[in-house]
Design a protein around this motif. Structure first.
Motif, PDB file in Angstrom:
ATOM      1  N   GLY A 197     -87.534 -61.527  81.196  1.00 29.87           N
ATOM      2  CA  GLY A 197     -87.734 -62.793  81.881  1.00 29.87           C
ATOM      3  C   GLY A 197     -86.408 -63.290  82.419  1.00 29.87           C
ATOM      4  N   SER A 198     -86.033 -64.515  82.049  1.00 31.75           N
ATOM      5  CA  SER A 198     -84.772 -65.083  82.514  1.00 31.75           C
ATOM      6  C   SER A 198     -83.593 -64.706  81.633  1.00 31.75           C
ATOM      7  N   LEU A 199     -83.844 -64.044  80.504  1.00 30.20           N
ATOM      8  CA  LEU A 199     -82.768 -63.631  79.608  1.00 30.20           C
ATOM      9  C   LEU A 199     -82.163 -62.322  80.081  1.00 30.20           C
ATOM     10  N   VAL A 200     -80.841 -62.299  80.188  1.00 38.58           N
ATOM     11  CA  VAL A 200     -80.112 -61.080  80.536  1.00 38.58           C
ATOM     12  C   VAL A 200     -79.062 -60.848  79.457  1.00 38.58           C
ATOM     13  N   LEU A 201     -79.105 -59.650  78.850  1.00 41.62           N
ATOM     14  CA  LEU A 201     -78.212 -59.315  77.754  1.00 41.62           C
ATOM     15  C   LEU A 201     -77.463 -58.042  78.112  1.00 41.62           C
ATOM     16  N   SER A 202     -76.131 -58.101  78.100  1.00 37.04           N
ATOM     17  CA  SER A 202     -75.292 -56.953  78.464  1.00 37.04           C
ATOM     18  C   SER A 202     -74.328 -56.659  77.332  1.00 37.04           C
ATOM     19  N   GLY A 203     -74.107 -55.347  77.069  1.00 38.87           N
ATOM     20  CA  GLY A 203     -73.193 -55.029  75.993  1.00 38.87           C
ATOM     21  C   GLY A 203     -73.020 -53.548  75.771  1.00 38.87           C
ATOM     22  N   THR A 204     -72.579 -53.196  74.566  1.00 40.64           N
ATOM     23  CA  THR A 204     -72.354 -51.809  74.175  1.00 40.64           C
ATOM     24  C   THR A 204     -73.029 -51.552  72.835  1.00 40.64           C
ATOM     25  N   LEU A 205     -73.391 -50.286  72.602  1.00 42.23           N
ATOM     26  CA  LEU A 205     -74.073 -49.909  71.359  1.00 42.23           C
ATOM     27  C   LEU A 205     -73.621 -48.518  70.959  1.00 42.23           C
ATOM     28  N   THR A 206     -73.279 -48.367  69.691  1.00 52.01           N
ATOM     29  CA  THR A 206     -72.943 -47.052  69.146  1.00 52.01           C
ATOM     30  C   THR A 206     -73.859 -46.792  67.959  1.00 52.01           C
ATOM     31  N   PRO A 207     -74.988 -46.068  68.169  1.00 55.35           N
ATOM     32  CA  PRO A 207     -75.892 -45.772  67.049  1.00 55.35           C
ATOM     33  C   PRO A 207     -75.335 -44.637  66.208  1.00 55.35           C
ATOM     34  N   PRO A 208     -75.733 -44.536  64.957  1.00 56.46           N
ATOM     35  CA  PRO A 208     -75.269 -43.436  64.111  1.00 56.46           C
ATOM     36  C   PRO A 208     -76.004 -42.152  64.431  1.00 56.46           C
ATOM     37  N   ARG A 209     -75.424 -41.010  64.032  1.00 56.54           N
ATOM     38  CA  ARG A 209     -76.125 -39.742  64.152  1.00 56.54           C
ATOM     39  C   ARG A 209     -77.253 -39.703  63.140  1.00 56.54           C
ATOM     40  N   GLN A 210     -78.331 -38.996  63.497  1.00 53.78           N
ATOM     41  CA  GLN A 210     -79.509 -38.967  62.643  1.00 53.78           C
ATOM     42  C   GLN A 210     -79.233 -38.328  61.290  1.00 53.78           C
ATOM     43  N   ASP A 211     -78.267 -37.394  61.236  1.00 54.18           N
ATOM     44  CA  ASP A 211     -78.044 -36.643  59.990  1.00 54.18           C
ATOM     45  C   ASP A 211     -76.874 -37.210  59.188  1.00 54.18           C
ATOM     46  N   THR A 212     -76.452 -38.458  59.461  1.00 53.06           N
ATOM     47  CA  THR A 212     -75.332 -39.037  58.734  1.00 53.06           C
ATOM     48  C   THR A 212     -75.703 -40.421  58.241  1.00 53.06           C
ATOM     49  N   ASN A 213     -74.825 -40.980  57.396  1.00 51.25           N
ATOM     50  CA  ASN A 213     -74.988 -42.343  56.907  1.00 51.25           C
ATOM     51  C   ASN A 213     -74.027 -43.289  57.610  1.00 51.25           C
ATOM     52  N   ARG A 217     -73.289 -59.835  75.417  1.00 49.59           N
ATOM     53  CA  ARG A 217     -73.141 -61.168  75.995  1.00 49.59           C
ATOM     54  C   ARG A 217     -74.424 -61.501  76.745  1.00 49.59           C
ATOM     55  N   THR A 218     -74.928 -62.707  76.547  1.00 51.33           N
ATOM     56  CA  THR A 218     -76.112 -63.134  77.287  1.00 51.33           C
ATOM     57  C   THR A 218     -75.698 -64.027  78.449  1.00 51.33           C
ATOM     58  N   ASN A 219     -76.610 -64.150  79.373  1.00 49.42           N
ATOM     59  CA  ASN A 219     -76.415 -65.167  80.402  1.00 49.42           C
ATOM     60  C   ASN A 219     -76.740 -66.530  79.817  1.00 49.42           C
ATOM     61  N   THR A 220     -76.496 -67.592  80.572  1.00 47.08           N
ATOM     62  CA  THR A 220     -76.884 -68.933  80.144  1.00 47.08           C
ATOM     63  C   THR A 220     -78.378 -69.093  80.418  1.00 47.08           C
ATOM     64  N   VAL A 221     -79.152 -69.249  79.352  1.00 44.95           N
ATOM     65  CA  VAL A 221     -80.598 -69.221  79.461  1.00 44.95           C
ATOM     66  C   VAL A 221     -81.188 -70.486  78.847  1.00 44.95           C
ATOM     67  N   ASN A 222     -82.305 -70.974  79.385  1.00 46.68           N
ATOM     68  CA  ASN A 222     -82.994 -72.118  78.831  1.00 46.68           C
ATOM     69  C   ASN A 222     -83.868 -71.645  77.671  1.00 46.68           C
ATOM     70  N   LEU A 223     -83.682 -72.293  76.519  1.00 48.92           N
ATOM     71  CA  LEU A 223     -84.428 -71.862  75.334  1.00 48.92           C
ATOM     72  C   LEU A 223     -85.934 -72.005  75.522  1.00 48.92           C
ATOM     73  N   GLN A 236     -75.962 -69.861  75.439  1.00 52.25           N
ATOM     74  CA  GLN A 236     -75.352 -68.568  75.774  1.00 52.25           C
ATOM     75  C   GLN A 236     -74.690 -68.020  74.525  1.00 52.25           C
ATOM     76  N   ALA A 237     -74.788 -66.688  74.334  1.00 58.70           N
ATOM     77  CA  ALA A 237     -74.231 -66.063  73.138  1.00 58.70           C
ATOM     78  C   ALA A 237     -73.320 -64.903  73.521  1.00 58.70           C
ATOM     79  N   VAL A 238     -72.220 -64.771  72.769  1.00 57.85           N
ATOM     80  CA  VAL A 238     -71.334 -63.614  72.846  1.00 57.85           C
ATOM     81  C   VAL A 238     -71.200 -63.106  71.426  1.00 57.85           C
ATOM     82  N   MET A 239     -71.806 -61.924  71.124  1.00 59.85           N
ATOM     83  CA  MET A 239     -71.954 -61.495  69.747  1.00 59.85           C
ATOM     84  C   MET A 239     -71.528 -60.051  69.567  1.00 59.85           C
ATOM     85  N   SER A 240     -71.211 -59.699  68.328  1.00 57.52           N
ATOM     86  CA  SER A 240     -70.992 -58.313  67.922  1.00 57.52           C
ATOM     87  C   SER A 240     -71.481 -58.163  66.495  1.00 57.52           C
ATOM     88  N   GLY A 241     -71.940 -56.937  66.168  1.00 60.08           N
ATOM     89  CA  GLY A 241     -72.451 -56.726  64.826  1.00 60.08           C
ATOM     90  C   GLY A 241     -72.331 -55.279  64.396  1.00 60.08           C
TER      91      GLY A 241
END
Length: 817
Positions: free
Chosen positions: A562-578, A586-592, A612-617
């Protein structure tokens, strides 16, 4: 086999020379043959350079004189070993030419039960070399030759130290006219006797003998050749050095026609091998053993070229048809020109016939480890180039050196060799070239997800790593997504709907780049209680990914809902590792308000206004969400309701900083009900969050106003709220003219429980009664909740009625239904 026929012919030639010598002498002394035995033996010995003896001889007349010699014996040149023998030798001569012209013509020679021993010594010399050397034309004109019940023993001391012996039995030979420079009919049959079987040979056709002084080995033939049950193991020593493989065994049957002479002939026919055992480790690391192999061919050989106009090869239901040529034979760099077709080739049944030894190591390993099945039809093959170019495979860079066009259906590929879903039902076209392998319009399924793919393996034959450019379209299903994101995460995320994911990639496998475009609009998916996306809601995911050392990194990705736009980076783990995975966005400025349809918690809180949110996890894959979040949330004119019984918090502006399960406000301003506030504090815990409130008024938190004449003002303090629990760390206010301080807790539920400490600077009895009358707004309509109060009260001074008191300390217990 071509060596064995000259051996038999050579034996016949020896007998012819012997018979010719005896015939000459007969014409000189025809009246008394036996009386001239010494002269006959001497003449024969001189002609053959060997000792010759016979038991008896006589002359008879019919259609010309007939000379008969019984029990003929010829010894070797050493006069000890037996060279040849015959139970009977008969020679029929033409009398008239001799009487008129003194010309000797032998019309026919017949040998009954002849036996000749042919030996090749350790140095490779033959015991018949002196007999087949080109000599001057003999004074005798020879006619036909017939051999009945013959035998040839071939003893070879050169081929191996221990020697090998081959016995030809039941030899039958018929040559109509032994005339140099002319054509004669030829019939030959023989049996090679072995322990358990007999190999039968048969030749019938025409023989063209060369003129003197050309060697007899240059004769030209036009004959059908039949071979039945020839054990290749017995012949292996003779062609071992002329073939590249280590072993070939089996029973050979052949029916062919040979026309021409050595290095200038044509040959056509059919060759069949049964119970084949082939050891050719350079091409087939695992020795193939087809039950039968059949070749139908048409070949032409010249001094410079070999051309194969037809070659139909069949083995275990595999059919290969082709043609080709090798040109510039005898030169340093011959030219190969080969064309072929193959099909159908069932990989599951016939994969053992793939020539892994001449396939590049990487391609061979990929086939062995990942390609499980498929039916291939090779529609077109051509190999065209110099031998030097083939030896430098891949370096030549000639697009026309190799071209193999193959169609495939029912293909199965295991991409990981582990738990990954298989590519199955693969169908399309593959093209192999010197440097590249092309994949044209392949279709199939990744597990149950439909896939189409076009691409190539570029530079597979080069020393540097190959690259893998491709374009693909995938329609992912829930099962394959469950594998991709992990089994535990798939329990939280549900997905359904027909969506389209477009992929394209480029680069070597060690540093691969991938781009994707995923139209999620038709999908319906849910992420626990956090998010619900309905089908038809506009939704898209675009990403760029890199694969380095087997690990995927997505940078960047762009997710729009919809009006939400989320841009960023992702590093998933390998399937055979822990390994943990990480994400930042970062999101755009969006109406809740626009997010209420997809995020239940935003809807429950009645969220509105801009954010608007700028997050990392970071977190482990099994948790379904990062365990550790950090970042900033910016609010502009935002409104929301924390609890059902609380009034709306509105016009919120400011910045909230997230660190783990703690949100820090620095500062945050807004209005609670009609009361403005400014907060600089923290919220701790998402399951049971708590946060400070610097002020409150009873009406703002759902309580009734005080009775008339009583006023609560100048309220301030530190209050936190978490899931129906109010924690009052400090509170001060003025009740009319008295100062009130308090701390404690208020828990709302089926029963409101108040527990705390309260201090008054001055308190009247009627003021205490007014405080105890506070209750939830709307209680008169719905019925008041029971209330229980347990308080420790301290009053500096006051009065009850007309009775004054000072420094009052008391435990107050109160309960009302």
């Amino acid at each position: 086999m071509k060596k064995r026929i000259p051996l038999i012919l050579s034996a016949a030639l020896v007998i012819i020379f012997m018979a010719g010598g005896l015939s000459v002498y007969f014409y000189r002394h025809i009246q008394d043959l036996e009386s001239y035995r010494p002269a006959i033996v001497t003449y024969a010995k001189k002609a053959l350079n060997r000792d010759v003896q016979y038991a008896s001889g006589h002359v008879s007349c019919g259609f010309g004189p007939l000379l008969t010699f019984d029990r003929v014996r010829i010894r070797e040149k050493n006069s000890r070993d037996s060279f040849a023998s015959a139970a009977r030798l008969t020679v029929r001569v033409a009398l008239l030419p001799y009487l008129l012209e003194r010309k000797i013509i032998v019309k026919e020679i017949t040998l009954q039960q002849p036996h000749i021993v042919i030996i090749r010594d350790e140095q490779g010399k033959w015991n018949i070399d002196d007999l087949i050397e080109t000599k001057k034309e003999p004074p005798v004109e020879l006619g036909g030759l017939t051999v009945q019940g013959g035998a040839v023993t071939f003893r070879d001391l050169w081929i191996s130290p221990e020697g090998r012996q081959t016995d030809f039995k039941e030899v039958r030979l018929k040559i109509d006219q032994w005339q140099r420079g002319g054509k004669t009919a030829l019939q030959l049959e023989a049996v090679i006797a072995e322990k358990t079987r007999k190999t039968r040979l048969g030749v019938e056709g025409a023989l063209y003998l060369p003129r003197y002084p050309e060697p007899i080995i240059n004769s030209r033939i036009d004959v059908p050749l039949r071979i039945q049950d020839l054990d290749l193991a017995t012949s292996w020593p003779y062609y071992r050095g002329k073939v590249p493989f280590q072993q070939l065994a089996g029973l050979l049957n052949a029916d062919m026609v040979i026309k021409g002479r050595k290095q200038d002939f044509t040959s056509s026919g059919a060759i069949t091998l049964n119970n084949v055992r082939l050891q050719y480790s350079k091409v087939f690391p695992d020795p193939p053993a087809p039950s039968s192999v059949r070749l139908v061919y048409d070949l032409k050989r010249t001094a410079e070229d070999i051309s194969l106009s037809k070659a139909d090869l069949a083995f275990d239901d595999v059919r290969i048809k082709g043609q080709g040529a090798i040109r510039d034979l005898g030169k340093e760099d011959p030219f190969l020109d080969i064309k072929a077709t193959l099909g159908p080739f069932d990989l599951e049944r016939h994969g053992k016939y793939l020539p892994h030894g001449i396939i590049t190591r990487i391609a061979s390993a990929f086939i062995k480890e990942h390609i499980r099945a498929g039916i291939f039809n090779v529609e077109e093959v051509f190999l065209k180039g110099r031998l030097s170019q083939l030896r430098k495979w891949g370096e030549a860079g000639h697009d026309n050196l190799l071209f193999v066009k193959t169609s495939v259906e029912k293909g199965v590929v295991n991409p990981e060799g582990g738990s990954a879903p298989f590519f199955n039902g693969v169908k399309g076209e593959l093209v192999f070239m010197e440097r590249d392998i092309l994949f044209n319009q392949l279709t199939g399924y990744f597990g149950t997800s439909p896939v189409t793919l076009t691409g190539r393996i570029a530079g597979y034959s080069l020393a540097e790593p190959a690259t893998y450019p491709f374009n693909a379209t995938v329609q992912p299903t829930n099962r394959e997504l469950a594998w991709l994101i992990g089994e535990d995460l798939s329990k939280i995320l549900s997905f359904r709907g027909n969506t389209t994911l477009k992929l394209n990639g480029m680069g070597p496998w060690a540093n691969y780049r991938l781009q994707g475009e995923w139209n999620l609009t038709p999908a319906h998916y849910r992420y626990g209680d956090i998010m619900i996306k309905t089908a038809g809601q506009e939704n898209r995911l675009d990403f760029v990914a890199a694969i380095r050392d087997g690990r995927l990194q997505i940078d960047p990705f762009n997710y729009s809902l919809g009006s939400l736009v989320l841009s960023g980076t992702l590093t998933p783990p390998r399937q055979d590792t822990n390994q943990t995975y990480s994400i930042s966005f970062r999101t755009n400025t969006v109406n809740l308000r626009d997010l209420q349809a997809s995020f239940p918690e935003v809807k429950r809180c009645q969220g509105e206004g801009l954010a608007q949110a700028v997050m990392s996890g970071e977190g482990a894959v099994k948790t379904g969400a990062p365990d550790r979040w950090r970042g900033d949330i910016s609010l502009q004119g935002t409104s929301f309701r924390l609890a059902e019984k609380m009034r709306q918090i509105r016009d919120v502006n400011g910045l909230a900083h997230l660190e783990g399960e703690k949100i820090t406000f620095s500062p945050l301003s807004g209005r609670y009900g009609e009361t403005p506030f400014t907060v600089a504090g923290a919220v701790t815990g998402f399951k049971t969050p708590s946060f400070p409130l610097p002020f409150f008024h009873p009406e703002e938190f759902g309580y009734q106003s005080l009775p008339a004449g009583y006023q609560l003002r100048d309220v301030s303090g530190d209050i936190s709220f978490g899931k129906d629990l109010w924690q009052v760390r400090s509170l001060s206010a003025r009740l009319n003219d008295a100062v009130v301080t308090a701390r404690g807790s208020i828990r709302d539920g089926r029963e409101r429980v108040i527990n705390g400490d309260v201090a008054f600077s001055y308190l009247k009895g009627e003021e205490l009664a007014a405080l105890l009358k506070l209750n939830s707004a709307g209680a008169r309509k719905t019925g008041a909740s029971p209330i229980s109060v347990q308080a420790r009260v301290r009053v500096a001074a006051g009065k009850i009625g007309e009775l004054p008191f000072a420094d009052l300390r008391a435990e107050l217990g109160y309960h009302a239904d």
